[in-house]
Design a protein around this motif. Structure first.
Motif, PDB file in Angstrom:
ATOM      1  N   LEU A   1       0.816  -1.212   0.000  1.00  0.00           N
ATOM      2  CA  LEU A   1       0.000   0.000   0.000  1.00  0.00           C
ATOM      3  C   LEU A   1       0.853   1.268   0.000  1.00  0.00           C
ATOM      4  O   LEU A   1       0.681   2.139  -0.851  1.00  0.00           O
ATOM      5  CB  LEU A   1      -0.929  -0.013   1.222  1.00  0.00           C
ATOM      6  CG  LEU A   1      -2.100   0.967   1.210  1.00  0.00           C
ATOM      7  CD1 LEU A   1      -3.011   0.709   0.018  1.00  0.00           C
ATOM      8  CD2 LEU A   1      -2.889   0.864   2.514  1.00  0.00           C
ATOM      9  N   VAL A   2       1.804   1.382   0.937  1.00  0.00           N
ATOM     10  CA  VAL A   2       2.540   2.645   1.107  1.00  0.00           C
ATOM     11  C   VAL A   2       3.761   2.718   0.193  1.00  0.00           C
ATOM     12  O   VAL A   2       3.951   3.699  -0.541  1.00  0.00           O
ATOM     13  CB  VAL A   2       2.961   2.837   2.574  1.00  0.00           C
ATOM     14  CG1 VAL A   2       3.645   4.197   2.756  1.00  0.00           C
ATOM     15  CG2 VAL A   2       1.742   2.742   3.495  1.00  0.00           C
ATOM     16  N   TRP A   3       4.627   1.693   0.224  1.00  0.00           N
ATOM     17  CA  TRP A   3       5.803   1.712  -0.648  1.00  0.00           C
ATOM     18  C   TRP A   3       5.383   1.803  -2.118  1.00  0.00           C
ATOM     19  O   TRP A   3       5.884   2.648  -2.864  1.00  0.00           O
ATOM     20  CB  TRP A   3       6.645   0.446  -0.445  1.00  0.00           C
ATOM     21  CG  TRP A   3       7.464   0.405   0.801  1.00  0.00           C
ATOM     22  CD1 TRP A   3       7.281   1.142   1.935  1.00  0.00           C
ATOM     23  CD2 TRP A   3       8.604  -0.446   1.040  1.00  0.00           C
ATOM     24  NE1 TRP A   3       8.224   0.795   2.874  1.00  0.00           N
ATOM     25  CE2 TRP A   3       9.042  -0.162   2.355  1.00  0.00           C
ATOM     26  CE3 TRP A   3       9.257  -1.401   0.292  1.00  0.00           C
ATOM     27  CZ2 TRP A   3      10.132  -0.823   2.928  1.00  0.00           C
ATOM     28  CZ3 TRP A   3      10.341  -2.061   0.846  1.00  0.00           C
ATOM     29  CH2 TRP A   3      10.776  -1.774   2.149  1.00  0.00           C
ATOM     30  N   ASN A   4       4.480   0.916  -2.531  1.00  0.00           N
ATOM     31  CA  ASN A   4       4.059   0.927  -3.927  1.00  0.00           C
ATOM     32  C   ASN A   4       3.291   2.197  -4.286  1.00  0.00           C
ATOM     33  O   ASN A   4       3.361   2.669  -5.418  1.00  0.00           O
ATOM     34  CB  ASN A   4       3.207  -0.306  -4.238  1.00  0.00           C
ATOM     35  CG  ASN A   4       4.027  -1.581  -4.295  1.00  0.00           C
ATOM     36  OD1 ASN A   4       5.241  -1.547  -4.455  1.00  0.00           O
ATOM     37  ND2 ASN A   4       3.373  -2.716  -4.147  1.00  0.00           N
ATOM     38  N   GLY A   5       2.531   2.719  -3.329  1.00  0.00           N
ATOM     39  CA  GLY A   5       1.840   3.978  -3.575  1.00  0.00           C
ATOM     40  C   GLY A   5       2.814   5.118  -3.821  1.00  0.00           C
ATOM     41  O   GLY A   5       2.613   5.949  -4.717  1.00  0.00           O
ATOM     42  N   THR A   6       3.902   5.148  -3.050  1.00  0.00           N
ATOM     43  CA  THR A   6       4.937   6.166  -3.248  1.00  0.00           C
ATOM     44  C   THR A   6       5.599   6.006  -4.608  1.00  0.00           C
ATOM     45  O   THR A   6       5.788   6.977  -5.343  1.00  0.00           O
ATOM     46  CB  THR A   6       5.992   6.066  -2.132  1.00  0.00           C
ATOM     47  OG1 THR A   6       5.359   6.216  -0.858  1.00  0.00           O
ATOM     48  CG2 THR A   6       7.059   7.142  -2.301  1.00  0.00           C
ATOM     49  N   GLY A   7       5.955   4.765  -4.957  1.00  0.00           N
ATOM     50  CA  GLY A   7       6.571   4.505  -6.257  1.00  0.00           C
ATOM     51  C   GLY A   7       5.650   4.861  -7.403  1.00  0.00           C
ATOM     52  O   GLY A   7       6.078   5.382  -8.436  1.00  0.00           O
ATOM     53  N   ALA A   8       4.355   4.579  -7.231  1.00  0.00           N
ATOM     54  CA  ALA A   8       3.380   4.904  -8.278  1.00  0.00           C
ATOM     55  C   ALA A   8       3.284   6.404  -8.508  1.00  0.00           C
ATOM     56  O   ALA A   8       3.187   6.871  -9.651  1.00  0.00           O
ATOM     57  CB  ALA A   8       2.011   4.337  -7.900  1.00  0.00           C
ATOM     58  N   LEU A   9       3.323   7.182  -7.436  1.00  0.00           N
ATOM     59  CA  LEU A   9       3.269   8.645  -7.568  1.00  0.00           C
ATOM     60  C   LEU A   9       4.486   9.175  -8.325  1.00  0.00           C
ATOM     61  O   LEU A   9       4.358  10.018  -9.218  1.00  0.00           O
ATOM     62  CB  LEU A   9       3.186   9.290  -6.185  1.00  0.00           C
ATOM     63  CG  LEU A   9       1.849   9.141  -5.449  1.00  0.00           C
ATOM     64  CD1 LEU A   9       1.973   9.704  -4.039  1.00  0.00           C
ATOM     65  CD2 LEU A   9       0.736   9.860  -6.208  1.00  0.00           C
ATOM     66  N   VAL A  10       5.669   8.659  -7.961  1.00  0.00           N
ATOM     67  CA  VAL A  10       6.895   9.132  -8.608  1.00  0.00           C
ATOM     68  C   VAL A  10       6.915   8.718 -10.079  1.00  0.00           C
ATOM     69  O   VAL A  10       7.192   9.538 -10.973  1.00  0.00           O
ATOM     70  CB  VAL A  10       8.143   8.587  -7.880  1.00  0.00           C
ATOM     71  CG1 VAL A  10       9.410   8.988  -8.622  1.00  0.00           C
ATOM     72  CG2 VAL A  10       8.181   9.105  -6.450  1.00  0.00           C
ATOM     73  N   LEU A  11       6.613   7.442 -10.364  1.00  0.00           N
ATOM     74  CA  LEU A  11       6.630   6.966 -11.745  1.00  0.00           C
ATOM     75  C   LEU A  11       5.524   7.609 -12.576  1.00  0.00           C
ATOM     76  O   LEU A  11       5.703   7.884 -13.766  1.00  0.00           O
ATOM     77  CB  LEU A  11       6.486   5.441 -11.780  1.00  0.00           C
ATOM     78  CG  LEU A  11       7.709   4.644 -11.300  1.00  0.00           C
ATOM     79  CD1 LEU A  11       7.349   3.180 -11.103  1.00  0.00           C
ATOM     80  CD2 LEU A  11       8.860   4.786 -12.286  1.00  0.00           C
TER      81      LEU A  11
END
Length: 249
Positions: free
Chosen positions: A184-194
């Motif tokens: 949820l959090v790690w992937n959410g952060t990566g999704a925002l950046v990408l």
């Protein structure tokens, strides 16, 4: 409609296995997006957004089981999120071939290591959660976060095995932390950046999100009901398959 159905089925299968084993949705979902015609960078960003839905589905199920401790959750987020941001910021400029091969060898090694350690992750014996040992553990979390942000195929499995081997968690607890915090959090952060740096195929997102949420919830349900032995076997199968896929990509 046919493409949406294929995407949904593949997403459901990938995220069901991922929720059961503690990572590995990229084994099916990420290459499927590439095979269906998306460029690497677009497939990466699209897959990363969809894995947030896996985290959401898993969170809905694991919160009912209440296995996550606030302090340890904060440690995982504090150490891992900066690594995710750094990894997602640099991946689009790095040729993926060497990184994927290296990741494949390491992932295969994780699976074989678990196979030859029958008692690994079977009991909950928390350790290394204070002092200098915690600093080393947080460095490991930062590195895994960097891999999660940069190379999306199976890196949740690295977090699962690190929580077991270094911090003394059992498989069931480690998978819960991985799916909720990484998913949820790690992937959410990566999704925002990408998403900011690249492009996302929004047309395929409804089928991906539906498959991810449903697969994440049902896979987590099976993991909770079946316990450590099932999760350990699923982890070993998924890591070995992912390792072989990345090596012979």
């Amino acid at each position: 409609m046919t493409e949406q159905l294929i995407v949904f089925v593949a997403s459901f299968a990938a995220n069901w296995f991922s929720a059961l084993s503690g990572g590995g949705a990229g084994l099916i979902q990420f290459p499927m997006l590439i095979f269906m015609g998306l460029p690497f960078a677009v497939a990466l960003a699209t897959h990363k957004v969809a894995t947030v839905a896996l985290g959401l589905g898993a969170t809905l199920r694991h919160f009912k089981h209440n296995q996550l401790e606030f302090r340890f959750s904060a440690i995982i987020l504090l150490a891992g999120v900066p690594g995710v941001i750094l990894g997602a910021s640099v991946i689009l400029a790095i040729p993926p071939q060497f990184a994927l091969l290296s990741l494949g060898v390491l992932t295969l090694g994780l699976g074989l290591y678990s196979v030859f350690k029958p008692q690994l992750g079977m009991t909950y014996t928390p350790q290394n959660q204070s002092g200098s040992a915690l600093i080393v553990g947080m460095l490991g979390l930062f590195i895994i976060g960097f891999l999660n942000g940069s190379i999306t195929s199976g890196t949740g499995l690295f977090l699962t095995i690190w929580l077991i081997r270094y911090f003394g968690l059992d498989y069931q607890r480690a998978v819960a932390y991985t799916l909720v915090l990484c998913g949820l959090v790690w992937n959410g952060t990566g999704a925002l950046v990408l998403g900011y740096l690249g492009h996302i195929a929004w047309g395929w997102m409804p089928a991906l999100l539906a498959g991810s949420i449903l697969g994440g919830y049902l896979g987590s349900h099976v993991a909770i009901k079946k316990g450590n032995v099932w999760i350990k076997r699923a982890f070993e199968v998924v890591t070995i398959l992912i390792g072989l896929k990345l090596i012979f990509w």
